[in-house]
Write an enzyme that holds these catalytic residues in place. Structure first.
Site, mmCIF file in Angstrom:
data_model
loop_
_atom_site.group_PDB
_atom_site.id
_atom_site.type_symbol
_atom_site.label_atom_id
_atom_site.label_comp_id
_atom_site.label_asym_id
_atom_site.label_seq_id
_atom_site.Cartn_x
_atom_site.Cartn_y
_atom_site.Cartn_z
ATOM 1 N N SER A 154 0.935 -0.810 -0.230
ATOM 2 C CA SER A 154 -0.067 -0.132 -0.230
ATOM 3 C C SER A 154 0.389 0.981 -0.042
ATOM 4 O O SER A 154 1.407 1.881 1.052
ATOM 5 C CB SER A 154 -1.239 -0.306 1.133
ATOM 6 N N LYS A 212 -7.275 0.985 -3.015
ATOM 7 C CA LYS A 212 -6.898 1.144 -1.640
ATOM 8 C C LYS A 212 -7.314 2.065 -0.216
ATOM 9 O O LYS A 212 -7.527 2.101 0.543
ATOM 10 C CB LYS A 212 -5.242 0.595 -1.311
ATOM 11 N N LYS A 228 -0.863 5.379 8.728
ATOM 12 C CA LYS A 228 0.184 5.337 8.206
ATOM 13 C C LYS A 228 -0.864 5.348 6.430
ATOM 14 O O LYS A 228 -0.595 6.496 5.628
ATOM 15 C CB LYS A 228 0.658 4.284 7.490
#
Length: 307
Positions: free
Chosen positions: A94, A168, A236
């Site tokens: 990701s 995502k 994150k």
């Protein structure tokens, strides 16, 4: 078909295992070599450097923690990585969408194909080979990689390079915000005198039902916060979403508020708890009023020290 798999962590290990079971020839690299060596009995070759793993690979899969690490491994390793002409990099990490687009351009200049293909489903999805895979890049390259994807879960083609990472971002926005909503709902019910387990069961049959309520709601009730996906990684990802929104001149107030809660959780030393552990920060914010009386039994109380 020779596959280099870089990153044998919580997600990478079961994913690599499924590819080996499917008959793929894998060369593995991981910063901690012992994690890769744990798959040697399945026929995997373990290498010492990314360059060694990639040298003869037709497909290179990266499952690394963040964008800077992917960038370092692919383009700034020592010794330098040499890609096989016509090979394909599938980045299942990701990372920011803009960085994915940059990687696509860099690899195209080397005659290498690129797909950004992050996943959703957590460690359970990785172990059960039921991951949702969101792919960006060339549609023909995506079709050529179906054998790989089918061993790991279900892949959906989203659009050009960077589109998989945008999907995502959308996924992680829904996950993070919904974890916050489930935490607040269950704590509200419990404080009012209702049984949170019964409330969860009732809500699963209505419009509030979701995988987050089903799985993470149960984690909150059971106080099982050993990580499937860590709060540190969720933080994150939320930062990536906000940075991407800033580039598009968008305001995302729910994501911003959820990001702030995860930041406080991490600042309290709970970065390694499961992301459903956002409940712990909510409890702290409410004067340590807790969802149930099992709270003191949890290894992840607010005084837990991860060092």
């Amino acid at each position: 078909m020779r596959i280099a798999f870089l990153g044998i962590g919580l997600m990478g290990r079961p994913m690599a295992s499924h590819l080996l079971t499917a008959g793929c020839q894998l060369c593995l690299w991981n910063r901690t070599r012992s994690k890769a060596e744990a798959l040697a009995h399945l026929g995997a070759q373990v290498t010492n450097t990314p360059a060694e793993a990639i040298a003869d690979a037709d497909i290179i899969i990266t499952m690394l923690e963040n964008g800077p690490i992917v960038d370092q491994v692919l383009f700034n390793s020592t010794p330098a990585v040499q890609f096989k002409a016509g090979s394909t990099v599938i980045d299942m990490s990701s990372i920011p969408p803009e960085l994915a687009r940059q990687h696509a351009e860099q690899l195209q200049s080397k005659g290498v194909n690129y797909l950004d293909a992050p996943v959703s489903g957590g460690t359970a999805g990785a172990e059960q080979a039921t991951l949702s895979i969101m792919a960006g890049g060339n549609a023909a390259v995506f079709e050529d990689c179906q054998t790989v994807f089918s061993a790991l879960g279900k892949a959906t083609y989203i659009g050009p390079a960077g589109s998989g990472q945008l999907a995502k971002c959308a996924n992680q926005a829904i996950v993070g915000v919904t974890i916050g909503a489930v935490s607040e709902a269950l704590l509200l019910a419990a404080e009012g005198g209702a049984d949170p387990a019964a409330v969860r069961e009732a809500l699963l049959g209505g419009f509030a039902g979701s995988r987050i309520l089903e799985l993470h709601g149960q984690r909150m009730i059971d106080r099982e916060f050993n990580p499937g996906a860590t709060s540190r990684v969720q933080l994150k990802d939320l930062r990536t979403i906000l940075d991407t929104a800033h580039l598009e001149q968008l305001k995302l107030p729910l994501v911003e508020q959820t990001y702030q809660q995860y930041q406080k959780l991490v600042d309290n030393g709970l970065e390694e708890v499961d992301h459903s552990g956002l409940l712990l920060q909510l409890e702290i914010d409410n004067g340590d009023r807790q969802l149930n009386n099992k709270a003191t039994q949890s290894p992840y109380s607010k005084n837990h020290n991860n060092n």
